[in-house]
Design a protein around this motif. Structure first.
Motif, short mmCIF file in Angstrom:
data_model
loop_
_atom_site.label_atom_id
_atom_site.label_comp_id
_atom_site.label_asym_id
_atom_site.label_seq_id
_atom_site.Cartn_x
_atom_site.Cartn_y
_atom_site.Cartn_z
N ARG A 67 3.25 1.59 8.12
CA ARG A 67 3.71 0.20 8.03
C ARG A 67 3.64 -0.39 9.43
NH1 ARG A 67 6.90 1.73 3.46
NH2 ARG A 67 6.85 0.07 1.88
N LEU A 68 2.87 -1.45 9.57
CA LEU A 68 2.66 -2.03 10.90
C LEU A 68 3.38 -3.37 11.00
CD1 LEU A 68 -1.03 -0.82 11.24
CD2 LEU A 68 0.99 0.15 12.33
N GLN A 124 3.13 -6.43 9.64
CA GLN A 124 3.48 -7.17 8.43
C GLN A 124 3.08 -6.35 7.20
OE1 GLN A 124 1.39 -8.97 10.73
NE2 GLN A 124 3.04 -10.13 11.71
N PRO A 125 3.67 -6.66 6.05
CA PRO A 125 3.31 -5.93 4.82
C PRO A 125 1.85 -6.16 4.44
CG PRO A 125 5.36 -7.14 4.54
CD PRO A 125 4.77 -7.61 5.82
N VAL A 126 1.24 -5.12 3.89
CA VAL A 126 -0.14 -5.17 3.41
C VAL A 126 -0.14 -4.79 1.93
CG1 VAL A 126 -2.46 -4.21 3.61
CG2 VAL A 126 -1.12 -4.64 5.68
N THR A 127 -0.75 -5.61 1.09
CA THR A 127 -0.79 -5.37 -0.34
C THR A 127 -2.16 -4.86 -0.78
OG1 THR A 127 -1.52 -7.60 -0.92
CG2 THR A 127 0.86 -7.26 -0.65
N LEU A 128 -2.23 -4.43 -2.03
CA LEU A 128 -3.52 -4.00 -2.58
C LEU A 128 -4.49 -5.16 -2.64
CD1 LEU A 128 -2.51 -1.57 -5.50
CD2 LEU A 128 -2.49 -1.22 -3.01
N ALA A 129 -4.00 -6.37 -2.88
CA ALA A 129 -4.87 -7.55 -2.87
C ALA A 129 -5.49 -7.77 -1.50
CB ALA A 129 -4.08 -8.79 -3.30
N ILE A 162 -6.72 6.70 9.51
CA ILE A 162 -5.94 5.57 9.00
C ILE A 162 -4.47 5.73 9.38
CG2 ILE A 162 -5.11 4.45 6.89
CD1 ILE A 162 -7.91 5.11 5.67
N ALA A 163 -3.94 6.95 9.26
CA ALA A 163 -2.53 7.20 9.55
C ALA A 163 -2.18 6.96 11.02
CB ALA A 163 -2.16 8.64 9.16
N ARG A 164 -3.17 7.03 11.91
CA ARG A 164 -2.90 6.83 13.34
C ARG A 164 -3.06 5.39 13.78
NH1 ARG A 164 -5.56 11.94 14.02
NH2 ARG A 164 -7.52 10.91 14.50
N GLN A 165 -3.40 4.48 12.87
CA GLN A 165 -3.54 3.09 13.28
C GLN A 165 -2.21 2.59 13.84
OE1 GLN A 165 -5.72 0.22 11.16
NE2 GLN A 165 -7.01 1.67 10.09
N VAL A 190 0.82 -1.21 0.00
CA VAL A 190 0.00 0.00 0.00
C VAL A 190 0.86 1.26 0.00
CG1 VAL A 190 -1.80 1.26 1.24
CG2 VAL A 190 -1.80 -1.25 1.24
N GLN A 191 1.95 1.25 0.76
CA GLN A 191 2.77 2.45 0.94
C GLN A 191 3.48 2.88 -0.35
OE1 GLN A 191 2.85 -0.24 2.89
NE2 GLN A 191 1.86 0.53 4.77
#
Length: 518
Positions: free
Chosen positions: A98-99, A101-106, A142-145, A89-90
């Motif tokens: 970035r938390l 683990q990586p998060v993808t568009l899928a 979202i940015a504060r998650q 996403v980034q």
């Protein structure tokens, strides 16, 4: 010659008879068979004040059905090499944290990202969904998650934030508004002239229905205050949504391969198959593959379901929040296919808690039938589902089966769970009294009370909230009122799970929101 029974129309009309009164909002409904319309009707009023009846060209919010359009646009951009669903996403949105683990568009498109739902996060930060807020507020939330609900790909929890982000990526890549891209690529070529993104409730538009909720003293208009995007902001008509559904059967816009990808259920890390694909709910109902999506907004419900191997489709759009659109779509299918309602599974009434976890649900006997209730809402069961009783709502991966010892076996996203009955009038091991903080979210909480009940007061830079709490178990509390913006009338809207350092809040779409004692 249609396969529908001779009394098909009469039986469908009976399903919507509660929305035919002279002072009632209503719904529009259509049924298609292999590209041919075999039933359509309109019920109730588009505007009660002016006695305007619903018709096929009444413009109504379709809510989260927007998500399938958002994903199709993403797939179109991928086909042109402008992005990849495997992108993190980034790469496109640097403000997203970035938390673990990586998060993808899928992950975003399949509701498997683990991100917390930003609408629910707003509410539980003290900002009512009815209070005016803009897209920047959504970005800020979202940015504060500060943590994920779960490891990406390991489970599915409905997350509007994922589709908020996808629509932002579409606008960024195309250098145009979501509405402009939607018109250019989908609705314009299909001639869906009454379908668009309506960013904010309260806008003036010819043929736009008013949207209603039921109060104790009658119907009332209902409008949210936030700006809506690719997560749920679209409006449409019955005629346009028939065109869209038929396009998915026989594509003029997009490709068969794109729609098949959208309809392919996700596979979790444990190898289990889920009930959500890419922007589409996908399931097997009475042995038939059913693919579609519903929507819930302020004063509105909708559902579009295709039985993809049978060429059968149902479209429902309502301008009120009392039409159980997902369940009614299934009842129409039952009538068409001649399916009998399966025998109920004997789930004993009462509240049940996940052993070793904070999740709670309640079984309520309604007209002699078990009904499911939790912080995500209330509804019946599909008793014919493989493996047990599945709550009859579009977005859930929970299946339940009773045990002889009074407990309930559950499967959530392919992972076994065990639920044990909770005792009424519980007493906590100790009061939750004190002051607590979540610094990343900028939230402060003060709790007063004793071991059975108390008061929960929250404040943040977004707003404030006060609500009663009651003990659910020795180490668990029910938070009773917040969240009614989205799902009114529930007996609880979140649980507070006691930890060594304070407590964790868990709602339908927010997990492990940690507060430490100040």
């Amino acid at each position: 010659m249609t396969k529908a029974p001779a009394d098909f129309a009469t039986r469908i009309d009976a399903l919507f008879q509660d929305f035919t009164g002279p002072d009632s909002p209503g719904a529009v409904v259509a049924v298609t068979e292999k590209g041919r319309e075999i039933f359509a009707n309109t019920y109730g009023l588009a505007n009660i004040n002016d006695s305007v009846p619903m018709d096929r060209k009444t413009i109504i919010r379709i809510g989260s059905q927007t998500k399938q359009f958002t994903v199709l646009l993403i797939l179109m951009l991928e086909a042109e090499g402008k992005l990849s669903l495997s992108d993190e996403v980034q790469e496109h949105l640097p403000y997203v944290p970035r938390l673990e683990q990586p998060v993808t568009l899928a992950h975003l498109a399949s509701n498997t990202s683990g991100f917390r739902d930003h609408l629910e996060a707003m509410i539980f930060a003290g900002l009512s969904i009815f209070t005016p807020s803009d897209r920047q507020t959504g970005r800020d939330v979202i940015a504060r998650q500060d943590a994920l609900n779960f490891k990406p790909g390991s489970a599915m929890t409905y997350c509007n934030a994922g589709f908020f982000m996808l629509s932002e990526i579409i606008e960024q890549i195309e250098g145009a508004t979501f509405n402009e891209v939607l018109r250019k690529r989908i609705t314009g070529p299909l001639g869906m002239d009454d379908t668009s993104l309506l960013i904010r409730d309260g806008a003036a538009m010819k043929r736009l229905a008013a949207h209603y909720t039921r109060r104790t003293d009658g119907w009332a208009n209902l409008n949210w205050g936030l700006d809506l995007g690719g997560e749920g902001g679209m409006i449409s008509t019955l005629d346009d949504m028939i065109v869209w559904q038929q396009n998915m059967f026989d594509p003029k816009v997009g490709t068969s391969e794109m729609y098949e990808r959208m309809a392919t259920p996700c596979i979790f890390d444990n190898g289990a198959t889920g009930f959500y694909g890419l922007g589409l709910v996908t399931d097997v109902y009475r042995g038939r593959r059913a693919v579609g999506h519903g929507g819930t907004v302020a004063g509105g419900k909708s559902e579009s379901t295709r039985f993809v191997d049978d060429g059968f489709g149902v479209v429902i759009i309502a301008n009120n929040d009392q039409v159980a659109s997902f369940a009614l779509g299934r009842r129409i299918a039952d009538i068409y296919f001649g399916d009998e309602f399966p025998a109920p599974i004997a789930l004993a009434p009462g509240r049940y808690r996940q052993e070793g976890g904070p999740d709670v649900f309640e079984i309520v006997a309604k007209d002699g039938m078990p009904t499911f209730l939790n912080a995500g809402g209330v509804g019946g069961f599909d008793f014919g589902h493989q493996g047990g009783a599945k709550p009859e709502r579009a977005i859930t991966d929970l299946v339940l089966s009773p045990r002889a010892d009074g407990k309930v076996d559950g499967t959530f996203c392919g992972t076994p769970r065990l639920y044990a009955p909770l005792q009424a009038n519980a007493t906590a091991a100790r009061p939750l009294v004190g002051r607590y903080v979540n610094p990343a979210q900028g939230i402060e909480v003060e709790v007063t009370g004793d071991t059975q009940k108390g008061e929960f007061r929250l404040r943040s830079g977004l707003g404030a909230m006060a609500a009663p709490i009651v003990a659910a178990d020795a180490d668990l509390w029910f938070l009773l009122q917040p969240g009614t913006d989205m799902r009114p009338g529930l007996p609880w809207n979140a649980t507070l799970s006691v930890t060594a350092e304070g407590f964790e809040m868990n709602s339908d779409r927010i997990k492990k929101l940690a507060f430490k004692r100040a």
